[in-house]
Design a protein around this motif. Structure first.
Motif, PDB file in Angstrom:
ATOM      1  N   ALA A  31       0.831  -1.210   0.000  1.00  0.00           N
ATOM      2  CA  ALA A  31       0.000   0.000   0.000  1.00  0.00           C
ATOM      3  C   ALA A  31       0.861   1.253   0.000  1.00  0.00           C
ATOM      4  O   ALA A  31       0.577   2.225  -0.715  1.00  0.00           O
ATOM      5  N   VAL A  59      -8.141   1.509   2.348  1.00  0.00           N
ATOM      6  CA  VAL A  59      -8.951   1.316   1.143  1.00  0.00           C
ATOM      7  C   VAL A  59      -9.688   2.599   0.779  1.00  0.00           C
ATOM      8  O   VAL A  59      -9.684   3.033  -0.387  1.00  0.00           O
ATOM      9  N   THR A  60     -10.315   3.230   1.757  1.00  0.00           N
ATOM     10  CA  THR A  60     -11.056   4.470   1.492  1.00  0.00           C
ATOM     11  C   THR A  60     -10.119   5.574   1.023  1.00  0.00           C
ATOM     12  O   THR A  60     -10.420   6.309   0.076  1.00  0.00           O
ATOM     13  N   MET A  91      -7.110   5.346  -0.460  1.00  0.00           N
ATOM     14  CA  MET A  91      -6.594   5.120  -1.811  1.00  0.00           C
ATOM     15  C   MET A  91      -7.679   5.376  -2.862  1.00  0.00           C
ATOM     16  O   MET A  91      -7.402   5.907  -3.943  1.00  0.00           O
ATOM     17  N   ALA A  92      -8.913   5.001  -2.548  1.00  0.00           N
ATOM     18  CA  ALA A  92     -10.012   5.244  -3.484  1.00  0.00           C
ATOM     19  C   ALA A  92     -10.254   6.741  -3.670  1.00  0.00           C
ATOM     20  O   ALA A  92     -10.469   7.222  -4.798  1.00  0.00           O
ATOM     21  N   GLY A 143      -7.597  11.855   0.598  1.00  0.00           N
ATOM     22  CA  GLY A 143      -7.306  10.449   0.389  1.00  0.00           C
ATOM     23  C   GLY A 143      -5.931  10.056   0.873  1.00  0.00           C
ATOM     24  O   GLY A 143      -5.755   9.029   1.549  1.00  0.00           O
ATOM     25  N   ALA A 148      -4.942   7.296   4.037  1.00  0.00           N
ATOM     26  CA  ALA A 148      -4.234   6.046   3.755  1.00  0.00           C
ATOM     27  C   ALA A 148      -2.834   5.999   4.342  1.00  0.00           C
ATOM     28  O   ALA A 148      -2.338   4.915   4.672  1.00  0.00           O
ATOM     29  N   ALA A 166      -6.063   3.398  -7.653  1.00  0.00           N
ATOM     30  CA  ALA A 166      -7.223   2.504  -7.677  1.00  0.00           C
ATOM     31  C   ALA A 166      -6.791   1.048  -7.507  1.00  0.00           C
ATOM     32  O   ALA A 166      -7.433   0.273  -6.780  1.00  0.00           O
ATOM     33  N   ALA A 203      -6.069   0.533  -3.877  1.00  0.00           N
ATOM     34  CA  ALA A 203      -7.285   0.348  -3.073  1.00  0.00           C
ATOM     35  C   ALA A 203      -7.807  -1.077  -3.206  1.00  0.00           C
ATOM     36  O   ALA A 203      -8.202  -1.706  -2.203  1.00  0.00           O
ATOM     37  N   ALA A 213      -7.898  -3.962  -0.214  1.00  0.00           N
ATOM     38  CA  ALA A 213      -9.151  -4.607   0.181  1.00  0.00           C
ATOM     39  C   ALA A 213      -9.014  -6.122   0.188  1.00  0.00           C
ATOM     40  O   ALA A 213      -9.618  -6.813   1.022  1.00  0.00           O
TER      41      ALA A 213
END
Length: 483
Positions: free
Chosen positions: A271, A334-335, A337-338, A370, A374, A447, A450, A454
């Motif tokens: 990540a 996840v949130t 990175m999205a 974002g 992260a 993306a 993310a 996940a």
């Protein structure tokens, strides 16, 4: 529970300053490059190595810096790193030839490779016994990174305009002297551990990472379909393969490969790599869009990035720790990175005749939120998942992934932008097309990050009791300590 060090917050200020300076040194030279090219005789093809020489040395030597921190004590390695950084800054500032300048930048990178992992180890030593304070400390440390990146652009413009380019390097020296004076009384000491230094591992890791970066940087110039590009890429992979073989066979390796089997450690490092691979190109091309398309000067461009930096710092320091406590690291990563992907996709719609208020500000703030969500949970999970006695190694691994992600991401997006017209200076439409392609590519990287987070990250578990980790270090690898 041990008594907290009353000087820990002052010590944290110097640790955060270390992060600030390490990141600032990657960005402060940007505005000064044209003057350096004229004075030292750089060609357009090798000018980028003023940036890459620092990043390659930093990324390639971070594992060694982490190992040295574990063997000789984080405090000692932290101080040594500042001495090396100051020496490299002096050489880079005094340089009158290309090879001297690049040598100075490489020495700067080596100094930062000692500073970065030892700083994180010191942070863990100061705050590791209190999970709530540890999260706050990570927040302050994390906020120093974007602050350093923006300050580098801002200060680089001011220094280049009102002084001269050597001062973008000399600025490190008084900071180094101040930190060296404060370190003996502020930073905690730890006994040195017995062990050997894996020089072969350090050399093969540096050669492999450096060769891969070189191949990606050179590819737009010589062509992706040429034998030279693929031979250099193969050499980089070969060096890294040799590194893995050496680590598997050595009794005391630079990096114990089994550490990657620690729950969430590898996933959190992935990540961080993808986060850097998306964030750094976005910041780089956003600065170019502001200057080369919208026509802002260096000072105005740096000022235009301040809202984004302010948003990152507010989010990291005030809000991200609360969200971490409530939602856990996986949801945050996840949130975040999205949202970073969404912000950069929004930036891909920049126009040749655009404006800062419409084309840049709102999208950059979404991306900043974002990044803020992260960064801290992925950094904290990557470090605190390891055994306490391997804190330096874990710090070195996560710093390596972030820096190499930065270098490879920037090189790849530069190549992508070049194919879409980003090299046509004076042509706002072509430049915008190139920058838009880079933003789209960086959005895709975020993306993918993310999605992989996940899939690969485990749901957060209860935090490790630090005292239990000291009593049973082998169990500390089984549960992440950051919520």
């Amino acid at each position: 529970m041990p008594t907290p060090d009353p000087r820990r917050w002052m010590a944290l200020a110097f640790i955060a300053m270390a992060q600030f300076m390490v990141i600032m040194d990657t960005s402060i030279i940007g505005v000064a490059l044209p003057e350096m090219q004229a004075d030292l005789g750089f060609t357009p093809g090798n000018l980028s190595w003023v940036f890459n020489a620092y990043v390659v040395a930093l990324g390639g030597l971070l594992l060694l810096g982490g190992r040295l921190s574990d063997l000789f004590g984080a405090k000692r390695v932290f101080s040594t790193g500042w001495v090396v950084l100051a020496a490299g800054s002096l050489v880079a500032g005094l340089a009158d030839e290309v090879w001297i300048e690049l040598s100075g930048r490489a020495v700067q990178g080596a100094g930062s490779a000692l500073i970065a992992p030892s700083a994180l180890t010191l942070l863990m030593m100061l705050f590791g016994s209190n999970p709530k304070e540890l999260t706050k400390a990570f927040a302050l440390y994390g906020a120093a990174a974007p602050a350093g990146g923006t300050a580098g652009v801002f200060l680089g413009g001011v220094i280049t305009e009102y002084a001269s380019w050597p001062w973008v390097f000399y600025i490190n020296i008084p900071v180094a002297l101040l930190t060296l004076a404060a370190t003996p009384s502020l930073m905690p000491s730890a006994p040195a551990n017995r062990g050997s230094v894996d020089i072969g591992g350090a050399l093969t890791a540096t050669a492999g990472l450096g060769t891969l970066v070189y191949a990606v940087v050179r590819a737009p110039e010589v062509g992706w379909d040429t034998a030279e590009t693929w031979l250099v890429l193969a050499a980089g992979v070969l060096f890294l393969g040799l590194f893995v073989v050496l680590q598997a066979r050595r009794r005391e390796p630079l990096m114990r490969l089994s550490i990657l089997r620690t729950p969430n450690l590898a996933a959190a490092n992935l990540a961080q790599l993808l986060l850097a691979g998306a964030w750094i190109p976005m910041w780089f091309f956003l600065n170019l869009y502001l200057q080369q398309v919208l026509g802002l000067g260096a000072f105005a461009s740096g000022s235009a990035l301040l809202p984004m930096t302010g948003a990152v710092m507010i989010m990291m320091i005030l809000l991200a720790p609360r969200f971490m406590e409530r939602f856990g690291p996986k949801v945050m990563i996840v949130t975040g990175m999205a949202l970073l992907a969404a912000g950069m996709l929004w930036l891909s719609f920049v126009r040749p005749d655009g404006s800062y208020a419409v084309d840049v500000l709102p999208a950059s703030l979404v991306a900043a939120v974002g990044m803020s969500l992260a960064f801290i949970p992925s950094l904290g999970t990557a470090i605190s998942s390891a055994r306490p006695e391997e804190g330096g190694l874990a710090s070195g691994i996560v710093n390596t992934n972030y820096q190499i992600g930065s270098a490879l991401g920037l090189a790849a997006m530069t190549a992508l932008a070049a194919t879409q017209g980003a090299e046509e200076l004076g042509n706002p439409t072509a430049l915008t097309d190139g920058f838009s392609a880079a933003f789209t590519g960086a959005a895709a990287v975020a993306a993918i990050g993310a999605l992989l987070a996940a899939v690969t990250l485990r749901t957060s578990q209860p935090a490790v009791d630090p005292s239990a980790a000291e009593r049973e270090p082998e169990r500390a690898t089984d549960t992440p300590a950051v919520r």
